[in-house]
Motif scaffolding. Structure first.
Motif, short mmCIF file in Angstrom:
data_model
loop_
_atom_site.label_atom_id
_atom_site.label_comp_id
_atom_site.label_asym_id
_atom_site.label_seq_id
_atom_site.Cartn_x
_atom_site.Cartn_y
_atom_site.Cartn_z
N UNK A 152 -6.77 -3.71 17.73
CA UNK A 152 -7.60 -2.54 19.30
C UNK A 152 -6.57 -1.36 19.51
N UNK A 153 -5.55 -1.29 18.77
CA UNK A 153 -5.00 -0.11 18.33
C UNK A 153 -4.96 0.94 17.61
N UNK A 154 -4.64 1.74 18.13
CA UNK A 154 -4.78 3.64 17.90
C UNK A 154 -3.81 4.24 17.96
N UNK A 155 -3.20 4.35 16.74
CA UNK A 155 -2.26 5.66 15.94
C UNK A 155 -2.48 5.85 15.30
N UNK A 156 -1.21 7.77 14.61
CA UNK A 156 -1.63 8.07 13.74
C UNK A 156 -0.97 7.83 12.34
N UNK A 157 -0.69 8.07 11.66
CA UNK A 157 -0.75 7.41 10.37
C UNK A 157 0.91 7.62 10.18
N UNK A 158 1.75 8.24 11.14
CA UNK A 158 3.22 8.59 11.68
C UNK A 158 3.46 7.06 11.92
N UNK A 159 3.15 7.37 13.12
CA UNK A 159 3.07 6.16 13.84
C UNK A 159 3.09 4.79 13.70
N UNK A 160 1.75 4.85 12.65
CA UNK A 160 1.51 3.10 12.01
C UNK A 160 2.90 2.90 11.10
N UNK A 161 3.44 4.51 10.26
CA UNK A 161 4.49 4.13 8.98
C UNK A 161 5.70 2.99 10.28
N UNK A 162 5.82 4.16 10.49
CA UNK A 162 6.89 3.61 11.80
C UNK A 162 6.96 2.07 12.50
N UNK A 163 5.63 1.44 12.54
CA UNK A 163 5.26 0.14 13.22
C UNK A 163 5.68 -0.64 11.47
N UNK A 164 5.65 0.24 10.82
CA UNK A 164 5.67 -1.20 9.51
C UNK A 164 7.68 -0.78 9.01
N UNK A 165 8.01 0.40 9.89
CA UNK A 165 9.83 -0.05 9.47
C UNK A 165 9.89 1.05 8.61
N UNK A 166 9.03 2.02 8.35
CA UNK A 166 8.75 2.86 7.36
C UNK A 166 9.50 4.39 7.89
N UNK A 167 10.31 4.27 8.36
CA UNK A 167 11.26 5.63 9.16
C UNK A 167 11.53 7.13 7.81
N UNK A 168 11.15 7.27 6.63
CA UNK A 168 11.28 8.45 6.10
C UNK A 168 10.84 7.83 4.81
N UNK A 169 10.25 8.93 3.62
CA UNK A 169 9.95 9.09 2.78
C UNK A 169 10.76 8.93 1.87
N UNK A 170 10.50 8.31 0.11
CA UNK A 170 8.68 7.18 0.42
C UNK A 170 9.60 6.27 1.04
N UNK A 171 8.67 4.56 1.30
CA UNK A 171 8.83 4.17 2.42
C UNK A 171 7.51 2.55 1.89
N UNK A 172 8.13 1.73 1.39
CA UNK A 172 7.06 0.79 0.94
C UNK A 172 6.99 -0.36 2.02
N UNK A 173 5.59 -0.82 1.74
CA UNK A 173 5.68 -2.30 2.80
C UNK A 173 5.28 -3.05 2.58
N UNK A 174 4.75 -4.66 2.15
CA UNK A 174 3.78 -5.42 2.12
C UNK A 174 3.75 -5.81 2.79
N UNK A 175 2.05 -6.11 3.20
CA UNK A 175 0.96 -6.66 4.19
C UNK A 175 0.24 -7.37 3.85
N UNK A 176 0.18 -8.88 4.30
CA UNK A 176 -0.07 -10.04 3.76
C UNK A 176 -1.87 -9.72 4.22
N UNK A 177 -2.27 -10.55 4.04
CA UNK A 177 -4.43 -10.20 4.53
C UNK A 177 -4.17 -10.43 6.02
N UNK A 178 -3.43 -11.55 6.98
CA UNK A 178 -3.60 -11.62 7.96
C UNK A 178 -2.92 -9.88 8.81
#
Length: 217
Positions: free
Chosen positions: A114-140
Motif C-alpha cells: 500500500x506504500x508508494x515511494x520514489x527510489x530515493x525514499x525506498x532507499x532511505x526506508x532501508x537505512x541507505x542514506x548514501x551510495x553505495x548502499x547494500x540491504x539484505x531483505x528476506x522473502x517477507x
C-alpha cells in the motif's frame, strides 16, 4: 531478546543447540570461503538486476533473500564495486534476487503493498542514506542487514553469504563472523574497519538498530 552467544574458545560442556548453531555458521563460512577463493576460475557473466517492486515480488515467490543495491551515476565507489567487486562474487550473488535502485531518483513512483515511494525514499526506508548502499531483505520484506559505503570483495562476500546461506536465521551478523574465527576469518583485516546495521530480530536492540565497529574476537 536473548539470543545464542558463541564464544571464540569453547570450554566445558556444549549444549546441542549451541553446537548446531556453531556447525551451521562454520558450514556457511566454508561455503562462502570456497566460493570467494574460486574467483580466478569463474567465467564472468552479465549480472541481471531487477526493479525494486519486481525483485521483492520475485524474492517472495521464490522464498529468497534480495540484495537491494543503492547506487547513482557519478558515484566512484559504485563504479569500482560494479566493475571490480561484483564480477568476482557472481556465484554468491546468483543465490540472491538482485535489485538495483537509483539513489538520486526522486521522480519515479514505485508501489510495494500500500506504500508508494520514489527510489530515493525506498532507499532511505532501508537505512541507505548514501551510495553505495547494500540491504539484505528476506522473502517477507523484512530488512535483515544493511551497510552504507565501499565494501571490498571478501567483506561483501561474507555480507552476501549471511543472507544467501540463511545464516541470518540463526544469529546476528556479529556472531556469524565470530563463530568463524577458527577458520582464520580474523586475518581479513578489512572487516575490522567496516560498520554494519542489523535489523533482524536476532540482532536488534530496543530501537531495532545496532551499529557494529571493529568486529573481532
Amino acid at each position: 531478546m536473548n539470543h545464542t552467544k558463541i564464544s571464540c574458545i569453547l570450554t566445558g560442556a556444549v549444549s546441542p543447540k549451541i553446537f548446531v548453531v556453531y556447525f551451521f555458521f562454520a558450514w556457511s563460512f566454508l561455503l562462502c570461503f570456497v566460493v570467494t577463493n574460486s574467483f580466478a576460475d569463474e567465467s564472468h557473466r552479465d549480472i541481471i538486476w531487477e526493479d525494486l517492486d519486481h525483485g521483492l515480488l520475485k524474492g517472495r515467490e521464490q522464498l529468497k533473500v534480495s540484495l537491494v543495491y543503492a547506487q547513482t551515476k557519478g558515484c566512484g565507489p559504485c563504479s569500482l564495486i560494479e566493475t571490480k567487486v561484483f564480477p568476482q562474487l557472481q556465484s554468491i550473488m546468483e543465490q540472491l534476487v538482485l535489485v538495483k535502485i537509483d539513489f538520486n531518483d526522486r521522480l519515479t513512483r514505485i508501489r510495494i503493498g500500500d506504500t508508494v515511494n520514489s527510489p530515493f525514499e525506498w532507499a532511505r526506508s532501508y537505512n541507505l542514506y548514501a551510495t553505495p548502499g547494500f540491504a539484505l531483505i528476506d522473502s517477507k520484506g523484512k530488512n535483515i542487514l544493511n551497510h552504507v559505503g565501499l565494501l571490498y570483495t571478501k567483506t561483501l562476500g561474507f555480507f552476501l553469504a549471511y543472507g544467501s546461506t540463511g545464516a541470518y536465521r540463526h544469529g546476528s551478523f556479529n556472531e556469524y563472523l565470530r563463530s568463524n574465527v577458527n577458520s582464520n576469518f580474523s586475518k581479513f583485516n578489512e572487516i575490522h574497519s567496516q560498520e554494519f546495521k542489523p535489523i533482524s530480530g536476532l540482532a536488534s536492540t530496543n530501537d531495532g538498530i545496532t551499529r557494529w565497529k571493529n568486529v573481532s574476537c
